[in-house]
Each structure stands twice: as structure tokens, then as C-alpha cells.
Scaffold this motif. Structure first.
Motif, PDB file in Angstrom:
ATOM      1  N   THR A  42       0.840  -1.192   0.000  1.00 49.99           N
ATOM      2  CA  THR A  42       0.000   0.000   0.000  1.00 49.99           C
ATOM      3  C   THR A  42       0.875   1.241   0.000  1.00 49.99           C
ATOM      4  O   THR A  42       1.909   1.290   0.671  1.00 49.99           O
ATOM      5  CB  THR A  42      -0.894  -0.001   1.253  1.00 49.99           C
ATOM      6  OG1 THR A  42      -1.711  -1.163   1.230  1.00 49.99           O
ATOM      7  CG2 THR A  42      -1.757   1.248   1.308  1.00 49.99           C
ATOM      8  N   ASP A  43       0.491   2.251  -0.773  1.00 53.45           N
ATOM      9  CA  ASP A  43       1.262   3.490  -0.785  1.00 53.45           C
ATOM     10  C   ASP A  43       1.358   4.060   0.623  1.00 53.45           C
ATOM     11  O   ASP A  43       0.344   4.160   1.336  1.00 53.45           O
ATOM     12  CB  ASP A  43       0.604   4.515  -1.701  1.00 53.45           C
ATOM     13  CG  ASP A  43       0.769   4.170  -3.164  1.00 53.45           C
ATOM     14  OD1 ASP A  43       1.395   3.140  -3.460  1.00 53.45           O
ATOM     15  OD2 ASP A  43       0.279   4.943  -4.003  1.00 53.45           O
ATOM     16  N   PRO A  44       2.556   4.460   1.037  1.00 50.57           N
ATOM     17  CA  PRO A  44       2.694   4.986   2.397  1.00 50.57           C
ATOM     18  C   PRO A  44       2.048   6.358   2.542  1.00 50.57           C
ATOM     19  O   PRO A  44       1.913   7.118   1.578  1.00 50.57           O
ATOM     20  CB  PRO A  44       4.214   5.067   2.579  1.00 50.57           C
ATOM     21  CG  PRO A  44       4.755   5.192   1.189  1.00 50.57           C
ATOM     22  CD  PRO A  44       3.838   4.404   0.313  1.00 50.57           C
ATOM     23  N   ALA A  45       1.677   6.685   3.756  1.00 49.86           N
ATOM     24  CA  ALA A  45       1.114   7.988   4.101  1.00 49.86           C
ATOM     25  C   ALA A  45       1.817   8.487   5.359  1.00 49.86           C
ATOM     26  O   ALA A  45       2.489   7.732   6.066  1.00 49.86           O
ATOM     27  CB  ALA A  45      -0.389   7.882   4.327  1.00 49.86           C
TER      28      ALA A  45
ATOM     29  N   PHE B  11      -9.060   5.282   2.047  1.00 49.15           N
ATOM     30  CA  PHE B  11      -7.719   5.470   1.485  1.00 49.15           C
ATOM     31  C   PHE B  11      -7.066   4.121   1.175  1.00 49.15           C
ATOM     32  O   PHE B  11      -6.562   3.888   0.076  1.00 49.15           O
ATOM     33  CB  PHE B  11      -6.873   6.262   2.485  1.00 49.15           C
ATOM     34  CG  PHE B  11      -5.412   6.388   2.101  1.00 49.15           C
ATOM     35  CD1 PHE B  11      -5.022   7.221   1.074  1.00 49.15           C
ATOM     36  CD2 PHE B  11      -4.441   5.672   2.783  1.00 49.15           C
ATOM     37  CE1 PHE B  11      -3.680   7.340   0.730  1.00 49.15           C
ATOM     38  CE2 PHE B  11      -3.110   5.774   2.447  1.00 49.15           C
ATOM     39  CZ  PHE B  11      -2.732   6.624   1.421  1.00 49.15           C
ATOM     40  N   LEU B  12      -7.104   3.219   2.114  1.00 53.27           N
ATOM     41  CA  LEU B  12      -6.466   1.926   1.916  1.00 53.27           C
ATOM     42  C   LEU B  12      -7.182   1.105   0.844  1.00 53.27           C
ATOM     43  O   LEU B  12      -6.549   0.416   0.043  1.00 53.27           O
ATOM     44  CB  LEU B  12      -6.416   1.168   3.242  1.00 53.27           C
ATOM     45  CG  LEU B  12      -5.536   1.795   4.337  1.00 53.27           C
ATOM     46  CD1 LEU B  12      -5.671   1.005   5.639  1.00 53.27           C
ATOM     47  CD2 LEU B  12      -4.086   1.860   3.889  1.00 53.27           C
ATOM     48  N   THR B  13      -8.494   1.195   0.808  1.00 52.97           N
ATOM     49  CA  THR B  13      -9.253   0.453  -0.205  1.00 52.97           C
ATOM     50  C   THR B  13      -8.933   0.941  -1.600  1.00 52.97           C
ATOM     51  O   THR B  13      -8.694   0.151  -2.523  1.00 52.97           O
ATOM     52  CB  THR B  13     -10.755   0.583   0.063  1.00 52.97           C
ATOM     53  OG1 THR B  13     -11.051   0.039   1.348  1.00 52.97           O
ATOM     54  CG2 THR B  13     -11.560  -0.145  -0.997  1.00 52.97           C
ATOM     55  N   GLU B  14      -8.892   2.260  -1.790  1.00 56.13           N
ATOM     56  CA  GLU B  14      -8.604   2.818  -3.114  1.00 56.13           C
ATOM     57  C   GLU B  14      -7.158   2.528  -3.528  1.00 56.13           C
ATOM     58  O   GLU B  14      -6.881   2.205  -4.683  1.00 56.13           O
ATOM     59  CB  GLU B  14      -8.855   4.328  -3.118  1.00 56.13           C
ATOM     60  CG  GLU B  14      -8.491   5.035  -4.407  1.00 56.13           C
ATOM     61  CD  GLU B  14      -9.244   4.539  -5.624  1.00 56.13           C
ATOM     62  OE1 GLU B  14      -8.808   4.826  -6.757  1.00 56.13           O
ATOM     63  OE2 GLU B  14     -10.270   3.843  -5.471  1.00 56.13           O
ATOM     64  N   GLN B  15      -6.225   2.637  -2.599  1.00 53.12           N
ATOM     65  CA  GLN B  15      -4.833   2.331  -2.915  1.00 53.12           C
ATOM     66  C   GLN B  15      -4.682   0.876  -3.343  1.00 53.12           C
ATOM     67  O   GLN B  15      -3.968   0.563  -4.296  1.00 53.12           O
ATOM     68  CB  GLN B  15      -3.936   2.631  -1.713  1.00 53.12           C
ATOM     69  CG  GLN B  15      -3.774   4.109  -1.426  1.00 53.12           C
ATOM     70  CD  GLN B  15      -3.032   4.817  -2.534  1.00 53.12           C
ATOM     71  OE1 GLN B  15      -1.972   4.374  -2.969  1.00 53.12           O
ATOM     72  NE2 GLN B  15      -3.582   5.923  -3.018  1.00 53.12           N
ATOM     73  N   ALA B  16      -5.375  -0.007  -2.648  1.00 59.26           N
ATOM     74  CA  ALA B  16      -5.296  -1.429  -3.003  1.00 59.26           C
ATOM     75  C   ALA B  16      -5.880  -1.678  -4.388  1.00 59.26           C
ATOM     76  O   ALA B  16      -5.341  -2.469  -5.173  1.00 59.26           O
ATOM     77  CB  ALA B  16      -6.025  -2.254  -1.955  1.00 59.26           C
ATOM     78  N   ARG B  17      -6.975  -0.989  -4.726  1.00 59.87           N
ATOM     79  CA  ARG B  17      -7.582  -1.164  -6.047  1.00 59.87           C
ATOM     80  C   ARG B  17      -6.636  -0.689  -7.153  1.00 59.87           C
ATOM     81  O   ARG B  17      -6.437  -1.367  -8.158  1.00 59.87           O
ATOM     82  CB  ARG B  17      -8.897  -0.388  -6.123  1.00 59.87           C
ATOM     83  CG  ARG B  17      -9.697  -0.658  -7.399  1.00 59.87           C
ATOM     84  CD  ARG B  17     -10.820   0.329  -7.569  1.00 59.87           C
ATOM     85  NE  ARG B  17     -10.335   1.647  -7.924  1.00 59.87           N
ATOM     86  CZ  ARG B  17      -9.995   1.997  -9.167  1.00 59.87           C
ATOM     87  NH1 ARG B  17     -10.086   1.129 -10.161  1.00 59.87           N
ATOM     88  NH2 ARG B  17      -9.554   3.222  -9.420  1.00 59.87           N
ATOM     89  N   GLN B  18      -6.054   0.476  -6.959  1.00 63.38           N
ATOM     90  CA  GLN B  18      -5.148   1.002  -7.970  1.00 63.38           C
ATOM     91  C   GLN B  18      -3.898   0.126  -8.106  1.00 63.38           C
ATOM     92  O   GLN B  18      -3.422  -0.121  -9.214  1.00 63.38           O
ATOM     93  CB  GLN B  18      -4.743   2.433  -7.607  1.00 63.38           C
ATOM     94  CG  GLN B  18      -5.876   3.439  -7.728  1.00 63.38           C
ATOM     95  CD  GLN B  18      -5.399   4.859  -7.503  1.00 63.38           C
ATOM     96  OE1 GLN B  18      -4.211   5.137  -7.492  1.00 63.38           O
ATOM     97  NE2 GLN B  18      -6.341   5.774  -7.303  1.00 63.38           N
ATOM     98  N   ARG B  19      -3.379  -0.333  -6.984  1.00 60.55           N
ATOM     99  CA  ARG B  19      -2.185  -1.169  -7.033  1.00 60.55           C
ATOM    100  C   ARG B  19      -2.485  -2.492  -7.712  1.00 60.55           C
ATOM    101  O   ARG B  19      -1.689  -3.001  -8.498  1.00 60.55           O
ATOM    102  CB  ARG B  19      -1.688  -1.399  -5.599  1.00 60.55           C
ATOM    103  CG  ARG B  19      -0.352  -2.113  -5.503  1.00 60.55           C
ATOM    104  CD  ARG B  19       0.776  -1.310  -6.092  1.00 60.55           C
ATOM    105  NE  ARG B  19       0.923  -0.031  -5.446  1.00 60.55           N
ATOM    106  CZ  ARG B  19       1.735   0.924  -5.889  1.00 60.55           C
ATOM    107  NH1 ARG B  19       2.440   0.725  -6.986  1.00 60.55           N
ATOM    108  NH2 ARG B  19       1.828   2.075  -5.264  1.00 60.55           N
ATOM    109  N   ASP B  20      -3.643  -3.058  -7.448  1.00 58.89           N
ATOM    110  CA  ASP B  20      -4.026  -4.317  -8.080  1.00 58.89           C
ATOM    111  C   ASP B  20      -4.155  -4.145  -9.585  1.00 58.89           C
ATOM    112  O   ASP B  20      -3.671  -4.977 -10.357  1.00 58.89           O
ATOM    113  CB  ASP B  20      -5.357  -4.797  -7.493  1.00 58.89           C
ATOM    114  CG  ASP B  20      -5.869  -6.047  -8.203  1.00 58.89           C
ATOM    115  OD1 ASP B  20      -5.209  -7.099  -8.091  1.00 58.89           O
ATOM    116  OD2 ASP B  20      -6.916  -5.960  -8.869  1.00 58.89           O
TER     117      ASP B  20
END
Length: 790
Positions: free
Chosen positions: A574-577, A640-649
């Protein structure tokens, strides 16, 4: 977010940030304290001392001597009916743009000769000029070039074939292509640059007759065209060809070349700049920066105020409204809407050529009116982008410098991956000493704190600059030799980010005036005098210019990045924050002499180690971070974590992406089209095809189930077929608005039968009779998600 102090405009404005002086007079200084113009000390009079800049120079020097001039000259000789003496290099040198690298090579070896005195490099520059003169003799009309032309039937021939067509009024100009030739005028601009640098840095005056003979040929071509036809030609990328002829005029004083330079003025792009209108969005960055450099040179030789107005306006807009934290600009090589940085942090940011040219512009503007703020930008780009662009282990160069979290820098090959940025990389790393010291009237400026020695011939002064900047804030300037005690001014740049500064002379406090971001000491100097400057290297948070919740971290001028691991390992996290009410308090030094820090309590999902961004040659990085205070994080964390996971996937499953409406992407994917036009809408590039036409392009595929995703504007009405290798994949029918007022994506499963046994396919969009495809803003192929069925 009150803790996110500072912004880009403040950091890039030197004089506004100078507070808290120590041991210095703070009296106001008259403008007369500094000269009105300045020139850099000759490159041959400056030598680098050990530093990362010296390492980059040495590595590049070692690479340049391995290159063979005859390989660059392959197409030049072949086109003139002469037998090539060497096989051509690879990459773009085997495409229709072939030949541009010779100009870069000439500039690089000439600059490196001035920087090192290596006689081998001067001899090679001399050899190339002799070969070009020989080739012009064989051509019989001054023509010489390495570029080629691809005919409609796919046959590749010498590029000279296009010019009789153009002179007859048959002009087919679009983006990167002129009558089947890839950017021929851009190509010549690079060659002129190499010839001029050969004269400037190697003293090879014989370069000018070659330049003049070629110019006679080019002038004949344009002399056959109306003004409107000239504008048609200029719709194809032409680099700074106006700069080439302005420079030729400056060197020959022949008004013919000034007239040609002024005629090659691209009204569509340059007129808005004269009017001080920012219309940069969705235009190719490095296609247009050199045109403005040409205006700057025209201002210098004509004094016409519109040329200066356009240059200064463009520079201000790019550096303050279109640039990333490392000083680079562009997303996928294009400018975007001003003040929109946070929306364009991608894997395709910061083409090196664009920064190389913006740094040239900094130098020109500075020479007209010395002000330290120009070097706040120059230093930022030089340290954080240019140094990042060359891998010191291999000597190779990156094209883009991606700021997308987890992205890897890709580096070129010494033989088989020649591109524009390989060429400008050779040049950039041959001239790291060119802008440290400047002179004007009785003043010596120190603009960059890079370990070096120099000779100021005008005053008979030798000096030495010792520093570990930007890892340490101290710099010591020693006057090591002088003919006699002499009065002059030393002007030391105080960076715009510096909150305080201390200065001593021979170990004692010294009075200094301030003007335009400099500390100025005016006295009678003698050999052995030593100045010591001390700058505090504070950590700073720099928000993006459109979103205070997206931030980068700097220490002094040095951009820091979170180290995310080796490029050999995939990045799937996950992209760090960063989360905290006082983010800077959450950074602790690990090795301050290496600018290494760690987060304590503010890293999400875990703590982070921060290092200088430029040094991450073979590491993955994060440069920009979503920043939250504690209360906001609790609200945002889940989404935030859900969207990051979707984009990374989706990124992990991506096979190929086609950015329609963008010249480079369309060329890379072999776009073919008819009754089809590129365009932009709401800041996004796209392309449509209308009744009776089509658009097709190649895309990579891989085994297994795939999905094709296309991006649309929700109000468009369209009806068309999508075909893969001639087989219909689907029919798209949007007869009424699908999602009014917004962009949306549609996904279409791709049957394995259409891709089985293939590595590429041809994707074709064909509108139904009387209908269009509407504007399509991109096509993505990705692997289907694994089934979750039991």
C-alpha cells in the motif's frame, strides 16, 4: 493542516526567505550593488573537486570515449552515396529520427573537452566536422542529415526525399511527423548545436562553413513557401530551429540568418506567451521549450521586447505552476493544467530533456538580470533531477524520472537504446561546472556550492570552493592566488529556503550588504583570504501547488524519498502515508551526514526510512505522500487503503496501456488512422474516429484471460465496433449520456481465442455508418482477476 509549512512559490523565491542573519549587516542595499548583467566563467577555467557531481562527470567521460563517431555518421554517409564506415547505433538511431544523436555527441564531447582538456575528444569533434564537410561536397548542395523517410508503403529511404515535396506545397505535418520523416528540423537543431559547441569549446572555426552550407539548403526550402505554409511545417516538432539561425546570425553577422530565424516563429504556441496567457495544458513539453529558448536568443540579438516578455512569462509559469518538487515537468511528456501537480504523480513524469532545456533558460534569464531566485530553481533541478538521471554504476541515462510511488527508473543501454534523453544526458553530465561561478563588471558571483577550483581571468584570481553541501551547510571559499591585492565584489547566493545564514572572513565577522538574494562583500582582497558561509539545512514540508494534503519532504535543497526496496523486487505494498499533528517532529536522523532519516510514529502503514531521492538509482521510492492529521486519518483510513489497493491491483495486472491523442504513445503503438483526430477535453488527451474512418494500434498481450478497458466522457454519444486482429470484440453503443458530467471506464472481457499464441494484437475502433467513436481517452489491457469461486 497548519503543520504543513512552506509552499513551492516561497521555496523558489530567494529574497523573501532571508531572515535571522548572523554576523551580517542587514542594511538595505541599492540595486547598484550588483551588475545588471552577468556571464558564466568559461567552462575551461573551472575544475570539479571530488563530489557526486565529479563522479557523474568522470563516469560520463569514460563512456564518451568508448563511442565511435563513424557509427553516428552511418546514415549521413549512406544518404550522400558514400560507404558507411561503421554500423549505426540502436534505438532511435535505427529509426527515421536517426542522426539526432550526432549533434548531442558533438556537444557532449566539446563540453567534456572544455571540462577536462582531453585531446582525444577535441580530435573526434574535428573529425566529425571534416566528415560532414566531405558529405556536403558529395551532396553538392550543402545538405547533410541522418534522418530517413518512411513512405506510405513502409519503405524507408533517405530523408532528403521529403523536401522537394514540401517546396511544391505538399506538406503533411502533424506532431512528430513531417511527410513521413520523424522531426527533421528538430534533428537539424541538434546538429547545429553540436557544430556551434565545437567552435565554442574546441576552437574549431571550420564548423561554421558546414553550418552555413546547410543553412543555404534549408533557406531554399523555406524560401519556396508562403508564410501560411511555413506555419504548417512548424506544426511538426522542430526543436529550437529558430535558435539555430539566431545563433548563426550572432556568429556570422549575416542578416539572412536573422531573417530566417524570425520567420520560423510558431504563432499558434508563441503568440499566447507574448500575450502572457498560460495555454500550456496538453501540449508536448519538450516540443515547445526549445522554441522559447529560440525567442530568448532572438531577444539577445534583436532587443525586441516581445521576445523577452514571452520567455520570462513562460519560465515563470513552468517553474512555479507546472513543475514537480524535483524541478522536472510534464506527465507522459505533456504539460497539464497549471497548479495540478497532485493529479499527475505518475510513472511517466519529468522527461529529462525538458529539464535540461529549462535549466538552459534559467541561465539565459539570469544573464540578463542576475537574481539568486533563478538558481533556486536551477539548483533544485540540477541536484534532484539531473543527478538522478544518470546511474553512476553504469553511466547510463533515464528518459523519465518517475515520481509514482514504487516506480523504478529505467536506464538506457550504451549501444542499443538511443533516445533524446540519452543524448541530453551525455551533455548534462559533461558540464556540471558550467554555472558555479559568474562574473559581471567587478563582481564574482558564487551561485552553486559544488566543490571546485576556478580562475577568474579578468582579475587574475584563482579560488577554491570546499564544501560537503547539500549534506552539510558549510562552504569555504579560498582565494588561493592573485597577481596583486585587488578590489572587487564577491556575491554569495543565499538559497531561498535558508531561514538564516552566517558568514565570516578569515575567521572573523564581516559586514555584507544584501541584494537580489546575495550577500555582497566589497573590499580589497588578497591571496589567502577565506570566506566561510554556513546555512542551516532544515527539514521542510512542501505541499503540492493544488493540494496541501499531498506533500514532499526536503532537507535544504535536497528532495528526500522513502526507500521502498530494490528494483529487483516487485512493489505491491500500500502506498505509504504520513499521519501526525506535527509531521516534522516525527523525523529522526539516522545518518545526518548522508541525509538519512526515519519516521517515528507518523509512517503508515509502517515507519519509513528517508534518503536523498537522486541516490535511488536502483531502488524504489516514494516522493509524494498523502498527509493527514490524527483526526482526519481516522476518517480517511478505510477508504484510502481500499482505493490504494484497487489502484495497485490494477497496475499489477496491467499488460499494456495506450494513451490516445498523445504523439509519443501513438507512435510507440504504431497508430494508423483515417478520418480521425486527436483532441483534449477537461484536461485529458484523447482521439476520435468518425464515419468512414477508423483508428488502430498495436498492444502487447500475454497468455490467459484479459480485459480491455476504455475511458470515455459521460455525455458523449457514440456507436462503434472494437476489433482485435480483425475479429469483433464488442459493439459499443452510447446513444444517450451514460454518466453526465464525468469520465467513466467500461471493461470488455477478451476471449482467449483472440490472443492465444500471440505477443501483440492490433486493436481497431471502427464507427458505425453515420456515427463516431466519440472521444476515447485511453485503452488499457490487463489480466482478468482470479476467480474467487470455491
Amino acid at each position: 493542516m497548519a503543520t504543513l509549512t512552506g509552499n513551492r512559490r516561497q521555496i523558489l523565491t530567494a529574497s523573501a526567505a532571508l531572515t535571522g542573519f548572523s554576523l551580517i549587516s542587514t542594511r538595505s542595499a541599492l540595486a547598484a550593488d550588483l551588475p545588471r548583467k552577468a556571464t558564466a566563467l568559461p567552462l575551461s577555467d573551472v575544475r570539479l573537486l571530488p563530489s557526486d557531481f565529479k563522479t557523474a562527470l568522470d563516469v560520463n567521460h569514460a563512456y564518451l570515449v568508448t563511442l565511435e563517431p563513424d557509427r553516428f555518421l552511418h546514415n549521413f554517409r549512406k544518404g550522400a552515396g558514400l560507404k558507411p564506415k561503421g554500423e549505426s547505433y540502436g534505438g532511435w538511431e535505427k529509426d527515421t529520427i536517426a542522426g539526432h544523436s550526432l549533434g548531442h555527441y558533438m556537444s557532449a564531447i566539446s563540453l567534456m573537452y572544455a571540462q577536462t582538456g582531453d585531446p582525444v575528444l577535441k580530435a573526434r569533434a574535428s573529425y566529425v566536422i571534416d566528415e560532414l564537410a566531405l558529405i556536403q561536397g558529395a551532396q553538392g548542395d550543402g545538405y547533410t542529415a541522418g534522418f530517413q523517410r518512411r513512405r506510405k508503403d513502409g519503405t524507408v529511404v533517405d530523408g532528403k526525399e521529403i523536401f522537394p515535396e514540401i517546396m511544391a506545397g505538399d506538406i503533411r505535418s502533424a506532431g512528430f511527423d513531417l511527410n513521413g520523416c520523424w522531426v527533421p528540423l528538430y534533428n537539424w537543431h541538434k546538429l547545429y548545436g553540436g557544430l556551434f559547441d565545437g567552435q565554442t569549446f574546441c576552437g574549431l572555426d571550420k564548423a561554421i562553413p558546414v553550418a552555413v552550407a546547410l543553412s543555404v539548403y534549408i533557406d531554399k526550402v523555406f524560401g519556396s513557401l508562403s508564410d501560411a505554409q511555413v506555419q504548417e511545417v512548424l506544426n511538426c516538432e522542430h526543436g529550437g530551429i529558430n535558435d539555430s539561425f539566431a545563433e548563426l546570425y550572432a556568429r556570422t553577422k549575416d542578416p539572412r540568418w536573422l531573417a530566417l530565424a524570425e520567420r520560423l516563429y510558431h504563432h499558434k504556441v508563441l503568440d499566447p506567451m507574448v500575450a502572457r496567457e498560460d495555454k500550456l495544458a496538453n501540449i508536448h513539453a519538450n516540443t515547445n521549450i526549445p522554441k522559447v529558448l529560440g525567442l530568448a536568443r532572438l531577444y539577445e540579438v534583436t532587443g525586441k521586447p516581445d521576445y523577452r516578455t514571452a520567455t520570462e512569462f513562460f519560465y515563470e509559469r513552468v517553474t512555479k505552476h507546472h513543475s514537480f518538487v524535483i524541478g522536472g515537468n510534464g506527465d507522459r511528456e505533456y504539460f497539464f493544467e497549471p497548479d495540478a501537480i497532485s493529479k499527475h504523480i505518475t510513472e511517466a513524469t519529468c522527461e529529462h530533456c525538458a529539464t535540461y532545456n529549462m535549466m538552459k533558460m534559467s541561465r539565459q534569464l539570469y544573464s540578463w538580470s542576475p537574481d539568486a531566485s533563478y538558481f533556486d530553481y536551477f539548483e533544485r533541478a540540477h541536484l534532484n533531477h539531473v543527478l538522478a538521471q544518470q546511474n553512476p554504476k553504469t553511466g547510463m541515462f533515464s528518459y523519465m524520472t518517475p515520481l509514482f510511488t514504487g516506480a523504478a527508473r529505467g536506464f538506457s543501454d550504451p549501444v542499443d537504446n538511443w533516445t533524446c534523453c540519452h543524448g541530453t544526458g551525455m551533455e548534462s553530465h559533461a558540464k556540471h561546472a558550467e554555472s558555479i561561478y559568474w562574473q559581471g563588471d567587478d563582481t564574482l558571483f558564487v551561485n552553486l556550492y559544488i566543490p571546485s577550483t576556478a580562475k577568474w581571468a579578468k582579475k587574475g584570481v584563482s579560488l577554491r570552493l570546499d564544501t560537503a553541501y547539500p549534506y552539510e551547510g558549510d562552504a569555504k571559499l579560498s582565494l588561493t592566488a592573485m597577481r596583486r591585492p585587488t578590489r572587487f565584489k564577491l556575491a554569495l547566493r543565499v538559497p531561498g529556503w535558508a531561514k538564516s545564514v552566517a558568514l565570516t572572513l578569515n575567521g572573523k565577522p564581516v559586514e555584507a550588504s544584501r541584494d537580489r538574494g546575495y550577500l555582497i562583500i566589497d573590499r580589497v582582497w588578497q591571496a589567502g583570504d577565506k570566506l566561510a558561509l554556513s546555512l542551516p539545512l532544515d527539514l521542510n514540508i512542501e505541499p503540492t501547488n493544488d493540494n496541501p494534503g499531498v506533500v514532499a519532504i526536503l532537507r535544504g535543497p535536497l528532495v528526500l524519498a522513502a526507500d521502498l526496496g530494490s528494483v529487483d523486487d516487485d512493489y505491491k505494498a500500500t502506498d505509504p502515508a504520513l499521519v501526525g499533528n506535527d509531521l516534522l517532529a516525527g523525523f529522526a536522523p539516522v545518518a545526518i551526514e548522508k541525509a538519512r532519516f526515519k519516521t517515528v510514529g507518523i509512517g503508515r502503514p509502517g515507519e519509513l526510512t528517508f534518503v536523498p531521492f537522486y541516490s535511488q538509482y536502483e531502488r524504489r521510492s516514494a516522493v509524494y505522500f498523502k498527509a493527514f492529521n490524527e483526526a482526519d486519518w481516522k476518517i480517511e483510513e478505510a477508504s484510502f487503503l481500499t482505493e490504494q489497493a484497487r489502484q495497485r491491483d490494477l497496475a499489477a495486472r496491467s499488460v499494456d496501456v495506450m494513451h490516445l491523442g498523445e504523439m509519443q504513445a501513438e507512435r510507440d503503438h504504431n497508430l494508423e488512422s483515417d478520418v480521425s483526430w486527436p483532441g483534449t477535453y477537461r484536461g485529458r488527451n484523447g482521439r476520435d474516429a468518425r464515419s468512414g474512418g477508423f483508428m488502430s494500434f498495436k498492444m502487447n498481450v500475454k497468455p490467459g484471460p484479459l480485459v480491455m478497458q476504455a475511458s470515455y466522457w459521460g455525455d458523449d454519444r457514440c456507436e462503434f465496433d472494437i476489433l482485435i486482429d480483425g475479429e469483433t470484440l464488442t459493439t459499443v453503443s452510447h446513444k444517450t449520456p451514460v454518466k453526465p458530467g464525468e469520465f467513466f471506464d467500461e471493461a470488455y472481457p477478451v476471449p482467449e481465442a483472440l490472443t492465444r499464441g500471440k505477443t501483440t494484437v492490433t486493436v481497431k475502433f471502427v464507427p458505425k455508418e453515420g456515427r463516431s467513436t466519440g472521444m476515447i481517452f485511453g485503452v488499457l489491457l490487463f489480466t482478468a482477476a482470479p476467480s474467487t469461486a470455491a
